[in-house]
Motif scaffolding. Structure first.
Motif, short mmCIF file in Angstrom:
data_model
loop_
_atom_site.label_atom_id
_atom_site.label_comp_id
_atom_site.label_asym_id
_atom_site.label_seq_id
_atom_site.Cartn_x
_atom_site.Cartn_y
_atom_site.Cartn_z
N ALA A 38 0.83 -1.21 0.00
CA ALA A 38 0.00 0.00 0.00
C ALA A 38 0.87 1.25 0.00
N ARG A 39 1.93 1.23 0.79
CA ARG A 39 2.82 2.39 0.84
C ARG A 39 3.55 2.61 -0.49
N LEU A 40 3.93 1.50 -1.13
CA LEU A 40 4.58 1.60 -2.44
C LEU A 40 3.64 2.22 -3.46
N ALA A 41 2.37 1.78 -3.44
CA ALA A 41 1.39 2.34 -4.35
C ALA A 41 1.19 3.84 -4.11
N ASP A 42 1.32 4.25 -2.85
CA ASP A 42 1.14 5.65 -2.49
C ASP A 42 2.32 6.52 -2.89
N ARG A 43 3.55 5.96 -2.75
CA ARG A 43 4.74 6.78 -2.91
C ARG A 43 5.48 6.61 -4.25
N ALA A 44 5.33 5.46 -4.92
CA ALA A 44 6.16 5.16 -6.09
C ALA A 44 6.06 6.25 -7.16
N LEU A 45 4.86 6.70 -7.45
CA LEU A 45 4.67 7.72 -8.49
C LEU A 45 4.41 9.11 -7.91
N GLU A 143 8.95 9.50 -6.93
CA GLU A 143 9.89 9.13 -5.89
C GLU A 143 10.67 7.86 -6.22
N PHE A 144 10.02 6.84 -6.77
CA PHE A 144 10.68 5.55 -6.98
C PHE A 144 11.82 5.69 -7.99
N LEU A 546 17.10 -1.59 -4.19
CA LEU A 546 15.70 -1.96 -4.01
C LEU A 546 15.47 -2.58 -2.64
N VAL A 547 16.41 -3.41 -2.18
CA VAL A 547 16.29 -4.01 -0.86
C VAL A 547 16.22 -2.92 0.21
N CYS A 552 13.66 0.22 4.25
CA CYS A 552 13.85 1.46 5.03
C CYS A 552 13.37 2.71 4.30
N GLY A 553 13.91 2.97 3.12
CA GLY A 553 13.67 4.24 2.44
C GLY A 553 12.21 4.53 2.19
N LEU A 554 11.45 3.53 1.74
CA LEU A 554 10.02 3.72 1.46
C LEU A 554 9.27 4.15 2.70
#
Length: 575
Positions: A38-45, A143-144, A546-547, A552-554
Motif C-alpha cells: 500500500a505504501r509503495l502504491a502511495d509513494r512510487a509515483l 519518488e521511486f 531496491l532491498v 527502510c527508504g520507502l
C-alpha cells in the motif's frame, strides 16, 4: 555536540538516523513492513514540487552560503571534468578500441554530454537546490525513479573519485620515474581487478576532503590555481606535441571500425563526468539564472574542444599500438626524445586530477545532503555545519566510501561501471525535461497524457531496440531501417500532437522535444556499447538499492510525507 570538561564530543542516537514513526519500535516497524504494498502504491509515483524541494533545505539546520559566480562555476566545471579521462583513458581507448579515430569517440561522447548539459541547466535554474538530478527526477518522474537514480548518482560520484585517484597514482609514479604498480600493493588472494591495493590514492582523497571541509569558497580558490596551471600544461602538450607530430601515425585511422569508435565513446563518457556536480552548487550560486547557464555550457564547450585537440595530438605523436595505457601523454614525450617534458606533463596531469577530485568531493556531498533531507536516507547525513556552511557529515561519509573503492579497484573496472551509471542518469534527466514541458498535473488532459506516455514509450523502445540491434548484430543494417524511423516519427508526433503544458520561466532547453529525445537515444545507444560485466555489476547494485528502499527508504519517506501533509492541514485549519 555537548561540552564535557572542555571537550566536544558527538552524540548520535537512532533518532538521528531513523526519526520516523515506523522505526520507533519493532512493533511499528513490523506493521510498516506489512503495509509495504500500500505504501509503495502511495509513494512510487508521488511527485514532489518545487516548493517542497526548496523548503526541505531547513532540515539541514543551516543554509549553505551563496558565494559563487559564473566565473567560479566555469573553473569548477573545467576542474571537475578535465582529469583522469583525458590523461589516462585516451591512451587506453586509442590503443585497445578506436585507434586514431578516438577523436571521433570524443566528438560522439561530447555531443551526448552537451545535450545533457542543456537539460541539467534548465533544471538547475528552475529548481535551484543542492540535490541536482535527484531533485529534478523527484519532481518530474516520481519518488521511486528518483531513488533508483539517487543510488546510482552516489555510486557514480564515488566511482568517479576513486577512478581519478587511481589515475593520480599512475602519473605520480611517472613523475618519480617508476611504474605505477611499484607504488601499489599486490594482494594475491583477492580476485583480479581488485588485488592492486593503492594507498597513495587513499591519501590523496583524504587530504582533499580536509580542504573541502574548510569552505566552498576556499576550495574554489584552490581550484583556480590548480586549473590555471592545468590549462598552461594542456597548451604545452598541444603545441609541443604537434611540433613532434607525424601524420603517418594517423594511418590506419579507424583500425577497429565503427564499433571500436562507439565502444570507446561509451567508455570515454567517463571523461565528461563531473559537470553535473556544478548543478548541485545552485544553492551556493549568487545568481543561478545567469551564472549556471554560463558556467555549465561554457565549461563543456571548452572541455570538448580541449579533449578533441589533445586526442589528435597524442595519436600524431605515436602509432596507436605503441601508446602507453597508464600515462600516455608523459610516455609519448619520452618516445619522441623529450624526456624532460614527460615530468612537466605528469605534474600538469596531477594538478588536473587534483581539481577533479576536489570538485567531485564537493558535488557528491551535496547530492547526499539533499537525498537525506527527503529522509530516503537517514537525515543525519543532511546536517550543515554552522561555522563553515558545508555538509561535513555527508562529505566525510562519501570520502570514506570513495577511499575504500579506490584502495581495491582498478581503473578499467571503475571506468566502465561509471559510464553505465552516468549514461543511465543522463537519459533519465532528458526524459524528465520532456515530462516537465508536456505534463502538468491537474492541467494536462487525460487524452494528452495518454498520447505523451505513448510517444515516450516509442522513443524509449526504439532507442533500446537500436542499441540492442547494434550489440547483437555485427554486420546487419535492416533493423536500423525500422528502429530509427520509429524514433523519428515518435519525436515528431510528440512535437506535433501533444501541446506544451509548461514553458521555462528564465532559461530552457532549445528545440524541445528534439534535443532531449536525441539525448535519450544517444545515451541508450552508448549504453549498448558497454561490456556485459558492467551491466551485471549495475544490476547487483540496483538490486541492493531496491532491498534498502523496501526495508527502510520507502517507510521513512512515507512517514515524512504524511507528517508534512498533516502539518499543512493543521496550518490551513488555523488560518
Amino acid at each position: 555536540m555537548t561540552g564535557d570538561g572542555g571537550r566536544r564530543r558527538c552524540i548520535c542516537t537512532t533518532q538521528d538516523f531513523f526519526p520516523e514513526k515506523s522505526f520507533q519500535s519493532w512493533g511499528n516497524y513490523v506493521g510498516a513492513l506489512k503495509q509495504t504494498p500500500a505504501r509503495l502504491a502511495d509513494r512510487a509515483l508521488a511527485r514532489s514540487t518545487l516548493e517542497t524541494e526548496v523548503g526541505i533545505k531547513i532540515r539541514s539546520g543551516n543554509e549553505m552560503k551563496r558565494t559563487l559566480s559564473w566565473w567560479d562555476l566555469i573553473w569548477f566545471g573545467l576542474g571537475a571534468v578535465i582529469g583522469a579521462g583525458i590523461f589516462v583513458l585516451t591512451g587506453q581507448e586509442a590503443r585497445r578500441s578506436a585507434g586514431p579515430a578516438v577523436i571521433l569517440s570524443y566528438v560522439v561522447s561530447g555531443v551526448s554530454a552537451l545535450l545533457s548539459v542543456f537539460c541539467y541547466t534548465e533544471f538547475a535554474i528552475e529548481i535551484p537546490v543542492a540535490g541536482g538530478s535527484f531533485a529534478y527526477l523527484r519532481v518530474e518522474l516520481g519518488e521511486f525513479v528518483a531513488f533508483i537514480a539517487a543510488g546510482n548518482i552516489l555510486l557514480e560520484h564515488i566511482i568517479g573519485g576513486a577512478a581519478v585517484a587511481r589515475a593520480w597514482t599512475s602519473y605520480f609514479a611517472t613523475l618519480c620515474n617508476h611504474e605505477p604498480n611499484q607504488f601499489r600493493i599486490y594482494a594475491h588472494r583477492l580476485p583480479d581487478g581488485y588485488n592492486e591495493l593503492d594507498p597513495i590514492a587513499v591519501a590523496v582523497i583524504l587530504i582533499i576532503c580536509i580542504i573541502v571541509l574548510k569552505s566552498t569558497k576556499a576550495s574554489s580558490r584552490l581550484n583556480y590555481i590548480a586549473s590555471i596551471v592545468h590549462i598552461f600544461i594542456i597548451l604545452f602538450i598541444i603545441i609541443a606535441g604537434l611540433i613532434k607530430s607525424n601524420t603517418k601515425n594517423y594511418t590506419p585511422f579507424a583500425p577497429y571500425g565503427p564499433r571500436g569508435i562507439f565502444a570507446a565513446a561509451a567508455v570515454l563518457f567517463f571523461a565528461y563526468n563531473g559537470f553535473d556536480a556544478i548543478s548541485t552548487m545552485a544553492e551556493e550560486t549568487k545568481n543561478p539564472a545567469r551564472d549556471i547557464p554560463i558556467g555549465l555550457v561554457g565549461s563543456m564547450v571548452i572541455t570538448t574542444a580541449i579533449y578533441c585537440t589533445m586526442a589528435l595530438t597524442l595519436c600524431l605523436m605515436q602509432p596507436y599500438g605503441e601508446i602507453n595505457v597508464n600515462a600516455p601523454f608523459s610516455k609519448a614525450f619520452e618516445a619522441v626524445g623529450w624526456n624532460w617534458a614527460q615530468y612537466l606533463v605528469a605534474a600538469g596531469a596531477l594538478k588536473g586530477m587534483t581539481s577533479v577530485i576536489l570538485v567531485g568531493t564537493i558535488g557528491k556531498a551535496r547530492y547526499l545532503t539533499h537525498i537525506a533531507r527527503t529522509h530516503m536516507l537517514p537525515p543525519w547525513f543532511a546536517k550543515v555545519d554552522s561555522k563553515t556552511g558545508t555538509p561535513v557529515i555527508a562529505t566525510v561519509t562519501m570520502t570514506i566510501a570513495t577511499a575504500i573503492i579506490a584502495f581495491f579497484t582498478t581503473l578499467r573496472i571503475l571506468s566502465n561501471l561509471l559510464s553505465i551509471s552516468t549514461l543511465f542518469i543522463f537519459m533519465l534527466v532528458a526524459l524528465a525535461v520532456i515530462v516537465r514541458r508536456y505534463y502538468v498535473a491537474g492541467e494536462t488532459s487525460p487524452v494528452n497524457r495518454i498520447k505523451l506516455i505513448a510517444f515516450i514509450a516509442l522513443i524509449l523502445g526504439s532507442a533500446i531496440a537500436t542499441a540492442a540491434y547494434w550489440g547483437l548484430s555485427k554486420n546487419g543494417w535492416i533493423g536500423y531501417c525500422i528502429t530509427v524511423p520509429i524514433w523519428l516519427l515518435a519525436t515528431l508526433g510528440l512535437w506535433v500532437f501533444v501541446p506544451v503544458a509548461r514553458r521555462p520561466k528564465l532559461w530552457g532547453v532549445p528545440m524541445v522535444p528534439w534535443l532531449p529525445s536525441l539525448s535519450i537515444a544517444i545515451n541508450i545507444f552508448l549504453l549498448g556499447s558497454l561490456d556485459g560485466a558492467s551491466f551485471v555489476r549495475f544490476g547487483i547494485w540496483t538490486a541492493l538499492l531496491l532491498v534498502y528502499y523496501f526495508l527502510c527508504g520507502l517507510h521513512a519517506s512515507y512517514d515524512t510525507a504524511k507528517e508534512n501533509e498533516g502539518e499543512a492541514t493543521r496550518t490551513e485549519m488555523a488560518i
